[in-house]
Design an enzyme around this catalytic site. Structure first.
Site, mmCIF file in Angstrom:
data_model
loop_
_atom_site.group_PDB
_atom_site.id
_atom_site.type_symbol
_atom_site.label_atom_id
_atom_site.label_comp_id
_atom_site.label_asym_id
_atom_site.label_seq_id
_atom_site.Cartn_x
_atom_site.Cartn_y
_atom_site.Cartn_z
ATOM 1 N N LYS A 1 -33.772 -4.823 -29.750
ATOM 2 C CA LYS A 1 -34.939 -4.346 -28.995
ATOM 3 C C LYS A 1 -36.145 -5.174 -29.410
ATOM 4 C CE LYS A 1 -37.206 0.168 -28.169
ATOM 5 N NZ LYS A 1 -37.093 1.617 -28.482
ATOM 6 N N SER B 1 -36.726 4.676 -24.754
ATOM 7 C CA SER B 1 -37.404 3.411 -24.606
ATOM 8 C C SER B 1 -36.535 2.192 -24.926
ATOM 9 C CB SER B 1 -38.651 3.387 -25.487
ATOM 10 O OG SER B 1 -38.310 3.462 -26.858
ATOM 11 N N SER C 1 -35.143 7.884 -27.994
ATOM 12 C CA SER C 1 -35.100 6.540 -27.396
ATOM 13 C C SER C 1 -33.825 5.740 -27.655
ATOM 14 C CB SER C 1 -36.311 5.731 -27.853
ATOM 15 O OG SER C 1 -37.473 6.247 -27.260
#
Lengths: 119, 468
Positions: B81, B159, B183
């Site tokens: 990420k 996310s 997330s």
């Protein structure tokens, strides 16, 4: 613990604003393993807000939220248009309600914040 | 290379690499090509690290050929990420104001992946600032809305949107996501992959974007529970650069399933009553599939505590503090999601007393949940009450009347507990559904054992989405 109908209504609203993400969450809380321990029944779609659909009536915007909104306007007004300021005011109201839930009398003087200072 | 290779679990890829039936360079080249050609379809990728990845893959291949095999991640491509500091690539935090940001060091997790021989191929997309400004629709990243490979008009979840979509589409065998409150679990569910949210502190946060110092966690997203455990064992452990890092590590050796006492599984009251029908049916089928490996108790009362208001106060206060400069400068107006452009302002006025009240609640909350875990090994629930959301609607406007009941995601994060999410079927619009297991602190071994048992009895984790 006795809770007044007003307090219960407030709790229900709080749980609902958690559901619809009026305040910050990172993955959306809505319809997930969500924020309501006793999910309110779904309600008619009028007024057409998510809170109404989830069965809670959105509260009036309080004088406190309006006052805080004035502070936001004074500090950051140059960055915000009217619609955004109104949204900020609603968020302030939700945070005020959230704060009330956090002041639940079940905490005792011995309940320390879950952070430890190290010298 | 056969497309199926890109959907193999890490353990299988590792066996082929070790026995030199599969070249890390060939595998990496294939992943890079998929990241470059398929990645954009799902808005899954921020930066492809082609040159660095190929150099790392060549090094891995040479080392393995010379008999210096480092372990099951050696030569395995991966992505992280884009909130992890990475030398040689931008680290954008998914947000336009930071799209040129660079760090001259690697996050501890990146260092550890490299030390294990993994080949970092890409920085993967994410919701801007990990959702800290309160986004309310999928279009909340400067790279565009994350899309699930299972239905391109549906959200990947967030996310950790890029890690979810990239693993699901077979762009990388595994990725690292982060979770402050949901997330890792949410994109795992919406993309049909397996995600492991570790206990708070088990994985160092050094070099990761800070949103909430007391809630942020980094963890693996992959094809299976077994893969997640392999990755976790490489990235977990003490780190002097992170004061919140635990002294514990995570060593993992998969053992054949043996006869053992059934795990005591609690299903909290309310977790299935108002979820989508397919979510409920798949959840029940999953429990049935586990058969005698679990003993299920239903309708377990979940402690009544201010879970939602607590997580909101903590995320609000810590997030506003972490991004105060962005909020006060007005540069939040550069964010993609309209709500994110004003979402931080209310939080700047959050009283210190409210934040401290929320932090004081965390002790009683942990004790209440620990009391449950005295009677149960694991808590089970559908990971999400619905399948993914269509990208053209605000979150509050989809699936009215659906509810997941007790706030297990908020509770698990407030208490710092590990959770494992696994795909368990398809629901509305052919989109994945998911089951989650929540355990006590540092119970990752138990969760993985249960995950392995489930995935030995099902093949949802092996089903590729309809990608070309």
């Amino acid at each position: 613990m006795n809770r007044s109908p007003v307090a219960q209504g407030r709790r229900r609203f709080l749980k609902t604003v958690g559901l619809v993400g009026l305040t910050s969450t990172l993955a959306p809380a809505m319809q997930a393993l969500a924020q309501a321990s006793k999910p309110p029944d779904s309600a008619a779609a009028k007024p057409d807000t998510a809170a109404a659909r989830m069965g809670a009536t959105p509260p009036e915007i309080s004088d406190d939220a309006r006052a805080l909104s004035e502070i936001v306007k004074r500090r950051y007004g140059q960055h915000l248009n009217e619609g955004q300021l109104e949204a900020v005011t609603r968020e302030l109201e939700a945070r005020i309600q959230g704060g009330k839930a956090l002041r639940d009398a079940r905490l005792t003087n011995a309940d320390e914040p879950d952070t430890t200072f190290h010298a | 290379m056969d497309t199926g290779t890109f959907f193999l679990p890490v353990r299988e890829l590792a066996a082929r690499i070790r026995s030199r039936k599969l070249s890390p360079v060939a595998l990496t080249s294939g992943c890079l090509e998929r990241l470059e050609t398929i990645g954009p379809r799902y808005n899954a990728v921020v930066t492809v690290m082609r040159d660095a990845a190929l150099a790392d893959a060549r090094r891995a291949e040479k080392e393995i050929a010379a008999g210096r095999y480092r372990g099951p991640l050696h030569g395995i491509p991966c992505g992280v990420k884009d909130l992890l500091a990475t030398k040689g690539a931008p680290t954008t935090w998914g947000a336009a104001p930071y799209r040129e940001q660079r760090f001259d060091y690697d996050a501890t997790v990146v260092e550890r992946l490299r030390a294990a021989g993994a080949v970092l191929c890409a920085k993967l997309a994410m919701v801007e600032l990990a959702g800290g400004m309160g986004y309310n629709n999928a279009n909340a990243s400067f790279t565009g809305p994350g899309l699930t490979p299972w239905g391109p008009s549906f959200w990947s979840g967030g996310s950790s949107s890029g890690p979810g979509a990239a693993v699901a589409a077979g762009l990388v065998p595994f990725a690292i996501g982060s979770e402050t409150s949901g997330s890792i679990l949410t994109p795992s569910a919406f993309c049909g992959v397996t995600g492991l949210r570790p206990t708070y502190g088990l994985v160092s946060r050094h070099g990761a974007m800070a949103l909430c110092w007391t809630l942020d966690k980094l963890g693996p997203m992959g094809r299976s529970a077994d893969d997640c455990a392999i990755v976790l064992s490489a990235i977990a452990g003490p780190d002097p650069k992170d004061a919140s890092a635990s002294t514990l590590g995570f060593n993992y050796v998969r053992r054949p399933e043996a006869a053992a006492k059934p795990l005591r599984v609690a299903v909290p009251k309310g977790v299935v009553e108002k979820v989508q029908p397919e979510v409920r049916a798949n959840f029940e089928r999953s429990l049935t599939a586990l058969g005698g490996t679990i003993a299920v108790t239903r309708d377990v009362e979940w402690p009544d505590m201010p879970w939602g208001p607590s997580v909101q106060a903590i995320v609000g206060a810590e997030g506003a503090s972490a991004f105060l400069d962005l909020i006060e400068s007005g540069r939040v107006k550069e964010l993609q999601c309209p709500k994110d452009r004003h979402g931080g302002y209310a939080a700047t006025l959050l009283p210190a007393v409210d934040y401290l009240q929320a932090m004081r609640w965390r002790g009683p909350m942990r004790r209440a949940v620990a009391k449950l875990f005295a009677s149960f090994d694991v808590i089970a629930a559908p990971t999400r009450a619905t399948v993914s959301y269509p990208i053209d609607k605000n979150f509050e406007d989809v699936y009215p009347g659906i509810s997941g009941g007790p706030p297990l995601i908020a509770a698990g994060n407030l208490c710092g507990l590990p959770a494992l999410a696994m795909p368990n079927g398809l629901g509305e619009n052919g989109l994945p559904t998911s089951i989650a297991f929540l355990g006590p602190a540092f119970s990752e071994r138990t969760l993985v054992r249960l995950g392995n048992a489930y995935q030995a009895r099902s093949d949802w984790h092996l089903k590729p989405p309809p990608v070309a």
